[in-house]
Motif scaffolding. Structure first.
Motif, PDB file in Angstrom:
ATOM      1  N   TYR A 153       0.829  -1.151   0.008  1.00  0.00           N
ATOM      2  CA  TYR A 153       0.094  -0.150  -0.115  1.00  0.00           C
ATOM      3  C   TYR A 153       0.961   1.097  -0.239  1.00  0.00           C
ATOM      4  O   TYR A 153       0.399   2.161  -0.852  1.00  0.00           O
ATOM      5  CB  TYR A 153      -0.952   0.120   1.167  1.00  0.00           C
ATOM      6  N   THR A 156       3.040   1.743  -3.193  1.00  0.00           N
ATOM      7  CA  THR A 156       2.177   2.318  -4.276  1.00  0.00           C
ATOM      8  C   THR A 156       1.936   3.758  -4.320  1.00  0.00           C
ATOM      9  O   THR A 156       1.824   4.538  -4.817  1.00  0.00           O
ATOM     10  CB  THR A 156       0.916   1.490  -4.289  1.00  0.00           C
ATOM     11  N   SER A 157       1.677   4.290  -2.755  1.00  0.00           N
ATOM     12  CA  SER A 157       1.118   5.442  -2.376  1.00  0.00           C
ATOM     13  C   SER A 157       2.557   6.458  -2.924  1.00  0.00           C
ATOM     14  O   SER A 157       2.019   7.481  -3.651  1.00  0.00           O
ATOM     15  CB  SER A 157       0.816   5.775  -1.032  1.00  0.00           C
ATOM     16  N   THR A 160       2.861   6.429  -7.012  1.00  0.00           N
ATOM     17  CA  THR A 160       1.836   7.329  -7.727  1.00  0.00           C
ATOM     18  C   THR A 160       2.272   8.641  -7.414  1.00  0.00           C
ATOM     19  O   THR A 160       1.941   9.425  -8.301  1.00  0.00           O
ATOM     20  CB  THR A 160       0.714   6.541  -7.164  1.00  0.00           C
ATOM     21  N   GLN A 161       2.437   8.878  -6.338  1.00  0.00           N
ATOM     22  CA  GLN A 161       2.931  10.579  -6.090  1.00  0.00           C
ATOM     23  C   GLN A 161       4.225  10.876  -6.872  1.00  0.00           C
ATOM     24  O   GLN A 161       4.184  11.847  -7.418  1.00  0.00           O
ATOM     25  CB  GLN A 161       3.168  10.501  -4.623  1.00  0.00           C
ATOM     26  N   SER A 164       3.035  11.457 -10.287  1.00  0.00           N
ATOM     27  CA  SER A 164       2.407  12.844 -10.519  1.00  0.00           C
ATOM     28  C   SER A 164       3.288  14.098 -10.701  1.00  0.00           C
ATOM     29  O   SER A 164       2.953  14.993 -10.844  1.00  0.00           O
ATOM     30  CB  SER A 164       1.427  13.126  -9.124  1.00  0.00           C
ATOM     31  N   GLN A 174      -1.251   9.952 -12.300  1.00  0.00           N
ATOM     32  CA  GLN A 174      -1.835   9.618 -11.109  1.00  0.00           C
ATOM     33  C   GLN A 174      -3.388   9.481 -11.069  1.00  0.00           C
ATOM     34  O   GLN A 174      -3.847   8.334 -10.305  1.00  0.00           O
ATOM     35  CB  GLN A 174      -1.455  10.906 -10.026  1.00  0.00           C
ATOM     36  N   VAL A 178      -4.561   5.766  -9.810  1.00  0.00           N
ATOM     37  CA  VAL A 178      -5.241   5.782  -8.651  1.00  0.00           C
ATOM     38  C   VAL A 178      -6.703   5.612  -8.551  1.00  0.00           C
ATOM     39  O   VAL A 178      -7.120   4.659  -7.952  1.00  0.00           O
ATOM     40  CB  VAL A 178      -4.657   6.921  -7.688  1.00  0.00           C
ATOM     41  N   GLN A 181      -8.612   9.929  -5.095  1.00  0.00           N
ATOM     42  CA  GLN A 181      -7.515  10.825  -4.299  1.00  0.00           C
ATOM     43  C   GLN A 181      -6.518   9.688  -3.631  1.00  0.00           C
ATOM     44  O   GLN A 181      -5.434  10.257  -3.514  1.00  0.00           O
ATOM     45  CB  GLN A 181      -8.407  11.589  -3.429  1.00  0.00           C
ATOM     46  N   ASP A 182      -6.988   8.794  -3.139  1.00  0.00           N
ATOM     47  CA  ASP A 182      -6.097   7.877  -2.406  1.00  0.00           C
ATOM     48  C   ASP A 182      -6.253   6.718  -2.932  1.00  0.00           C
ATOM     49  O   ASP A 182      -6.993   5.924  -3.582  1.00  0.00           O
ATOM     50  CB  ASP A 182      -6.605   7.730  -0.866  1.00  0.00           C
ATOM     51  N   VAL A 183      -5.028   5.651  -2.738  1.00  0.00           N
ATOM     52  CA  VAL A 183      -4.951   4.182  -3.023  1.00  0.00           C
ATOM     53  C   VAL A 183      -6.097   3.373  -2.263  1.00  0.00           C
ATOM     54  O   VAL A 183      -6.320   3.704  -1.193  1.00  0.00           O
ATOM     55  CB  VAL A 183      -3.724   3.733  -2.740  1.00  0.00           C
ATOM     56  N   THR A 187      -7.842   1.546  -7.472  1.00  0.00           N
ATOM     57  CA  THR A 187      -6.359   1.422  -7.425  1.00  0.00           C
ATOM     58  C   THR A 187      -6.173  -0.211  -7.557  1.00  0.00           C
ATOM     59  O   THR A 187      -5.586  -0.437  -8.813  1.00  0.00           O
ATOM     60  CB  THR A 187      -5.643   1.991  -6.315  1.00  0.00           C
TER      61      THR A 187
END
Length: 223
Positions: A153, A156-157, A160-161, A164, A174, A178, A181-183, A187
């Motif tokens: 988790y 991946t967060s 993906t940031q 971006s 992103q 995703v 907004q969040d994983v 996702t």
């Protein structure tokens, strides 16, 4: 029995000339390790393809048990590792193979670069090879989330940031990856779809182009 079956199929489809055209191909002396051990570096591409084939087969096995949703993903991976016959071995092959294929592909690219095999008329094949390398990296990135544990988790967060931050299109990349907004659940579904549908399709097309060009242009000569 097998010969009769083969003869029956060959009589209707005439497959013998096809596989002979593929298999009956002389290997140049400078890439044959039997002549000199240094020629082994020319085997990195074949070894990479062998590992990719293993990854495809082991991935097909894992897909039979894996459940791509945030409620069951972790438990399905645990079930594969603890309950399925030889599941732990196959998952281990897929896990370690993901790293090994990148290493072998990197070595293969180094060999191509330092022997000048990327030069005319093989520039396009070099570009296709680089695209294959990025596709393989994509396999690693998307596959890392699938176990759906804490490490996957947060990795991946962060990943993906980082995506971006790509100039101009980073934000859209992103959002595409995703799905919010969040994983989360979307996702995981997207990563699974990319991992088992989009990337394999791209890989097979690129590999076909790679091998066709190798066959037409031949293997580059020695330095």
């Amino acid at each position: 029995m097998l010969k009769k079956t083969y003869d029956w199929i060959d009589e209707r489809l005439n497959i013998t000339p096809i596989w002979r055209d593929v298999a009956d191909h002389d290997v140049p002396a400078h890439v044959n390790p039997a002549n000199k051990m240094s020629a082994f570096v020319y085997c990195f591409g074949g070894l990479t393809f062998l590992i990719i084939s293993t990854q495809i087969l082991s991935g097909m096995f894992l897909a039979m048990y894996y459940v791509p949703d945030i409620v069951n993903a972790y438990n399905s991976v645990k079930y594969i590792s603890d309950e399925v016959l030889l599941g732990n071995i196959v998952r281990g092959m897929h896990f370690w193979g993901a790293s090994l294929v990148i290493i072998m592909m990197f070595l293969h690219m180094l060999r191509v670069f330092f022997t000048g095999a990327y030069k005319a008329p093989r520039e396009l094949n070099w570009v296709v090879g680089v695209l294959i390398f990025f596709v393989v990296l994509g396999f690693g990135f998307t596959g890392y989330l699938l176990p759906w544990d804490q490490k996957a988790y947060w990795a991946t967060s962060v990943g993906t940031q980082i995506a971006s931050t790509v100039p101009f299109i980073g934000k859209y990349i992103q959002i595409l990856l995703v799905g919010g907004q969040d994983v989360g659940a979307v996702t995981l579904t997207r990563f699974f779809a990319i991992h088992v549908f989009f990337l394999p399709a791209a890989l097979l097309v690129l590999l076909a182009l790679h091998f066709i060009m190798i066959r037409k242009q031949g293997i580059a000569g020695p330095l």
